[in-house]
Every structure is written in C-alpha cells, then in structure tokens.
Design a protein around this motif. Structure first.
Motif, PDB file in Angstrom:
ATOM      1  N   GLY A   1      94.288 -23.882 -24.629  1.00 26.79           N
ATOM      2  CA  GLY A   1      95.176 -23.651 -25.681  1.00 26.79           C
ATOM      3  C   GLY A   1      94.362 -22.535 -26.419  1.00 26.79           C
ATOM      4  O   GLY A   1      94.944 -21.460 -26.804  1.00 26.79           O
ATOM      5  N   HIS A   2      93.079 -22.294 -26.467  1.00 30.06           N
ATOM      6  CA  HIS A   2      92.333 -21.054 -26.914  1.00 30.06           C
ATOM      7  C   HIS A   2      92.779 -19.990 -26.118  1.00 30.06           C
ATOM      8  O   HIS A   2      93.137 -18.717 -26.741  1.00 30.06           O
ATOM      9  CB  HIS A   2      90.859 -21.463 -26.709  1.00 30.06           C
ATOM     10  N   LEU A   3      92.690 -19.979 -24.872  1.00 30.39           N
ATOM     11  CA  LEU A   3      93.298 -18.788 -23.795  1.00 30.39           C
ATOM     12  C   LEU A   3      94.568 -18.548 -24.089  1.00 30.39           C
ATOM     13  O   LEU A   3      94.954 -17.224 -23.991  1.00 30.39           O
ATOM     14  CB  LEU A   3      92.801 -19.230 -22.580  1.00 30.39           C
ATOM     15  N   ALA A   4      95.538 -19.444 -24.337  1.00 33.21           N
ATOM     16  CA  ALA A   4      96.797 -19.209 -24.652  1.00 33.21           C
ATOM     17  C   ALA A   4      96.891 -18.369 -25.728  1.00 33.21           C
ATOM     18  O   ALA A   4      97.749 -17.426 -26.131  1.00 33.21           O
ATOM     19  CB  ALA A   4      97.873 -20.362 -24.721  1.00 33.21           C
TER      20      ALA A   4
ATOM     21  N   GLY B   1      97.144 -16.675 -16.113  1.00 30.58           N
ATOM     22  CA  GLY B   1      98.039 -17.558 -15.946  1.00 30.58           C
ATOM     23  C   GLY B   1      97.166 -18.753 -15.114  1.00 30.58           C
ATOM     24  O   GLY B   1      95.968 -18.454 -14.740  1.00 30.58           O
ATOM     25  N   CYS B   2      97.784 -20.103 -15.271  1.00 34.16           N
ATOM     26  CA  CYS B   2      97.006 -21.273 -14.551  1.00 34.16           C
ATOM     27  C   CYS B   2      97.886 -22.343 -14.013  1.00 34.16           C
ATOM     28  O   CYS B   2      99.103 -22.274 -14.817  1.00 34.16           O
ATOM     29  CB  CYS B   2      95.979 -21.483 -15.334  1.00 34.16           C
ATOM     30  N   HIS B   3      97.390 -22.868 -13.162  1.00 36.51           N
ATOM     31  CA  HIS B   3      98.196 -24.327 -12.999  1.00 36.51           C
ATOM     32  C   HIS B   3      97.150 -25.278 -12.886  1.00 36.51           C
ATOM     33  O   HIS B   3      95.762 -25.094 -12.455  1.00 36.51           O
ATOM     34  CB  HIS B   3      98.866 -24.473 -11.399  1.00 36.51           C
ATOM     35  N   SER B   4      97.322 -26.633 -12.932  1.00 38.09           N
ATOM     36  CA  SER B   4      96.443 -27.651 -12.878  1.00 38.09           C
ATOM     37  C   SER B   4      96.894 -28.691 -12.404  1.00 38.09           C
ATOM     38  O   SER B   4      98.249 -29.168 -12.507  1.00 38.09           O
ATOM     39  CB  SER B   4      95.844 -27.922 -14.568  1.00 38.09           C
TER      40      SER B   4
ATOM     41  N   LEU C   1      93.435 -24.169 -11.235  1.00 41.12           N
ATOM     42  CA  LEU C   1      93.741 -22.780 -10.560  1.00 41.12           C
ATOM     43  C   LEU C   1      94.150 -21.785 -11.576  1.00 41.12           C
ATOM     44  O   LEU C   1      95.091 -21.923 -12.258  1.00 41.12           O
ATOM     45  CB  LEU C   1      94.854 -22.867  -9.501  1.00 41.12           C
ATOM     46  N   SER C   2      93.435 -20.803 -11.686  1.00 37.97           N
ATOM     47  CA  SER C   2      93.541 -19.554 -12.874  1.00 37.97           C
ATOM     48  C   SER C   2      93.234 -18.252 -12.372  1.00 37.97           C
ATOM     49  O   SER C   2      92.483 -18.216 -11.310  1.00 37.97           O
ATOM     50  CB  SER C   2      92.620 -19.806 -13.909  1.00 37.97           C
TER      51      SER C   2
ATOM     52  N   PRO D   1     110.083 -22.480  -8.472  1.00 38.90           N
ATOM     53  CA  PRO D   1     110.052 -21.857  -9.692  1.00 38.90           C
ATOM     54  C   PRO D   1     108.687 -20.623  -9.407  1.00 38.90           C
ATOM     55  O   PRO D   1     108.217 -20.717  -8.795  1.00 38.90           O
ATOM     56  CB  PRO D   1     109.476 -22.876 -10.639  1.00 38.90           C
ATOM     57  N   ALA D   2     108.902 -19.781 -10.506  1.00 38.02           N
ATOM     58  CA  ALA D   2     107.782 -18.888 -10.574  1.00 38.02           C
ATOM     59  C   ALA D   2     106.513 -19.609 -10.671  1.00 38.02           C
ATOM     60  O   ALA D   2     106.113 -20.422 -11.414  1.00 38.02           O
ATOM     61  CB  ALA D   2     107.618 -17.794 -11.732  1.00 38.02           C
ATOM     62  N   PHE D   3     105.550 -19.436  -9.597  1.00 41.65           N
ATOM     63  CA  PHE D   3     104.211 -19.870  -9.382  1.00 41.65           C
ATOM     64  C   PHE D   3     103.121 -19.258  -9.094  1.00 41.65           C
ATOM     65  O   PHE D   3     103.285 -18.251  -8.458  1.00 41.65           O
ATOM     66  CB  PHE D   3     104.700 -21.143  -8.275  1.00 41.65           C
ATOM     67  N   GLY D   4     101.883 -19.851  -8.997  1.00 39.55           N
ATOM     68  CA  GLY D   4     100.792 -19.075  -8.805  1.00 39.55           C
ATOM     69  C   GLY D   4     100.473 -17.705  -9.383  1.00 39.55           C
ATOM     70  O   GLY D   4     100.909 -17.390 -10.472  1.00 39.55           O
ATOM     71  N   LEU D   5     100.355 -16.760  -8.366  1.00 37.99           N
ATOM     72  CA  LEU D   5      99.795 -15.532  -8.788  1.00 37.99           C
ATOM     73  C   LEU D   5     101.176 -14.763  -9.358  1.00 37.99           C
ATOM     74  O   LEU D   5     101.143 -14.151  -9.977  1.00 37.99           O
ATOM     75  CB  LEU D   5      99.282 -14.718  -7.289  1.00 37.99           C
TER      76      LEU D   5
END
Length: 168
Positions: free
Chosen positions: A48-51, A60-63, A72-73, A131-135
């Motif tokens: 939340g802080h990083l957003a 960006g990231c995925h968890s 993964l960020s 969907p738009a994903f990862g890098l």
C-alpha cells in the motif's frame, strides 16, 4: 477481472535494466498461526505504501499466497529497492527488525529474498492470451510484431549479436 489480450504480447521496458526482487515467507510451523500472521500481515501495508509512493521505484508486482508465500516485484534499480528497505519512514525497516528480534532462529516462520539486476537487452518475455502480467504489466505491454516472433529475436540475438554461450 483483468482484461485478457488475445494474441501474443511481450514486455518492452524503457529502462536499461530492471531489478527483479523475489521475496517471501514460509510457515514452517503453520500451527503457530499467530506468529505466521504477525509476519504475513506486514506485506499489504508495504505494498500500500509503495502504491502511494511511486517515486520509491517499484514498477509493479504480483503475489501468491500459500504455505510458502511469494511476491514478485520489479524495480527501477537496486538503489531504489535498497532505499525503500532502509527508509525509517517506510513500513519495512521496523517489521524486519521485529522479525529478527522476535522470530529469527525460532524456526517458526522463514523469510527469504532474491534480487536480480537484469539488463533489458538480456530479458525476453512472451504472454499469449493473458492479461497484462509480469514485466509487461510493470513496464510496457506490446503486441509481438515483425522481428519479435521468436525468443531469439526478442533477445536481440538474430541480427548477429551472440549470447555469452554462443561466444564461447
């Protein structure tokens, strides 16, 4: 739900390099739920802080959540990541200190991370009907076009440039 993009897409970062940061925790003794939860609840606050602070450098990231949790960020640079980790005003340093003081060595909850500095010229990505994903989600999501049909082309190795393995 995320929009699915039919067809083939790739990532096109507009940076010279991208810092890939993997971090996670493992519930070694899942029945010690209170201790596991004390570590797990810190990540949403950090994200939340990083957003709210894009200048911190996370792209960006995925968890994924399970017994072993993974985030993964993608970051602008290792310096951005290190600055965030050491920032006394950001919600990382104190939870890390608390973990080290209260849980490290107990064996109840494991934590880990890996950091990779990846030159953009040495990365390749393809996403098919995703969907738009990862890098691509963290940087630029573009259709695979002429000259980008193969992994070799996306790595820029079809025009005479040789990989380190090919040069040996």
């Amino acid at each position: 739900m995320n929009e699915v993009f039919p067809g083939r897409y790739t990532a096109r970062p507009e940076l010279e390099s991208v810092t890939v940061f993997l971090i996670g925790m493992r519930a070694n003794r899942w029945w010690k739920l209170r201790r596991v939860a004390s570590v797990a609840r810190e990540m949403p606050r950090m994200l939340g802080h990083l957003a709210e602070h894009p200048d911190a450098g996370m792209l960006g990231c995925h968890s994924w959540f399970g017994r072993t949790t993974l985030l993964l960020s993608y970051w602008q640079s290792p310096e951005h990541l290190q600055r965030f980790a050491a920032d006394r005003d950001a919600p990382h340093l104190q939870p890390w200190r608390d973990y080290m003081r209260k849980l490290q060595g107990s064996g109840d909850v494991g934590v880990w991370h890996e950091t990779y500095q990846v030159p953009v010229a040495d990365q390749e990505a393809v996403y098919v009907d995703m969907p738009a994903f990862g890098l691509a989600r963290a940087t630029r999501h573009v259709p695979v076009g002429a000259g980008m049909q193969t992994a070799r082309q996306r790595l820029g190795r079809s025009g005479g440039r040789k990989s380190p393995q090919e040069s040996s």
